[in-house]
Enzyme design. Sequence first.
Site, short mmCIF file in Angstrom:
data_model
loop_
_atom_site.label_atom_id
_atom_site.label_comp_id
_atom_site.label_asym_id
_atom_site.label_seq_id
_atom_site.Cartn_x
_atom_site.Cartn_y
_atom_site.Cartn_z
NE ARG A 118 8.61 122.08 -29.56
CZ ARG A 118 9.27 120.92 -29.19
NH1 ARG A 118 9.19 120.28 -27.79
NH2 ARG A 118 9.71 120.35 -30.19
CB SER A 161 12.75 120.80 -26.70
OG SER A 161 12.41 119.67 -25.87
CB THR A 190 15.14 111.24 -24.51
OG1 THR A 190 14.94 112.65 -24.48
CG2 THR A 190 15.58 110.59 -25.76
CG HIS A 205 8.34 114.12 -26.23
ND1 HIS A 205 7.66 113.95 -27.33
CD2 HIS A 205 9.43 113.10 -26.19
CE1 HIS A 205 7.82 112.80 -28.12
NE2 HIS A 205 9.06 112.26 -27.42
CG HIS A 233 10.02 108.19 -25.37
ND1 HIS A 233 9.74 107.57 -26.70
CD2 HIS A 233 10.31 109.39 -25.60
CE1 HIS A 233 10.02 108.36 -27.53
NE2 HIS A 233 10.48 109.59 -27.11
CG HIS A 254 -16.98 92.56 -11.64
ND1 HIS A 254 -15.80 92.75 -12.11
CD2 HIS A 254 -16.57 91.95 -10.59
CE1 HIS A 254 -14.70 92.80 -11.50
NE2 HIS A 254 -15.30 92.17 -10.27
#
Length: 293
Positions: A29, A31, A63, A90, A92, A187
């Site tokens: 992999r 990245s 990131t 990925h 964040h 509700h």
Amino acid sequence: FSHGKDMQYIIDTATEVIQYIKGEGLEVRFSSEDSFRSDIVDLLNLYRAVDKLGVNRVGIADTVGCASPDQVAELVRTLRGVVSCDIECHFHNDTGCAIANAYAALQNGATHVDTSVLGIGERNGIPSLGGFIARMYAADKEHVKAKYNLPKLREIENIVADAVGVAVPFNNYITGYCAFTHKAGIHAKAILNNPSTYEILRPEDFGMTRYVAIGHRLTGWNAVKNRVDQLGLGLTDSDCKRVTNKIKNLADIRPLSLDDVDKLLRMYGQAMDTDSHHAILDSIDTPDQITGM
């Protein structure tokens, strides 16, 4: 800024490493970091190069959590047209978009998405496993139910929460205390008649239960009547409305627990046998009187 290398150096180094790993018969992999703030031409050239080397999967990473779902959709869709291998993403959660970004990635060609239990990760974390499951369930309930053992989610989250010394948040996706709790009178009435009115997730599919809070000043008589029926008490609608008004008045002092409400309902029901139910109700002025009984 983290490595200070030019693109040719990165491609040459990646080629050397990838060829070595593949020579060992292992899955590869590859990245990039901070994909959404990288030059798109450089990024695609890099991925195209490693794809030709036969990597099993390429990864893109938000990131710092700056990407939006629209940006994710565009980049993943573009990358899907460039590489033939799997695409992992990925994300964040610094700006609150991690789950939405993960779902946008899947919709546009990604094959893998990184999640963690309770969303635990650096800084604000990454997509929560439970939250992402909820998002996919809302889109295709039957597929998700068939693929995953959904009742295990609560067990897994409790194990991780205990291990790291945190509590499962009260408003956590699916398993939080408030996830299937209903309070406001209008509700509660709708939930009792048709749960889908205010629930996109069925609690029973996740091994959870629905809770209609009734010991508060916003409670409605329909919710109280539902509890009366659960307890098997023979109160009329008029009786339920009378007790509801008492609950509202007492809740102005402090909220009543479910045990408090049940005690009040049972006392009222038993007093009906001697026709003293109205007097019993009138004699109670504070919640503590019920608790002490």
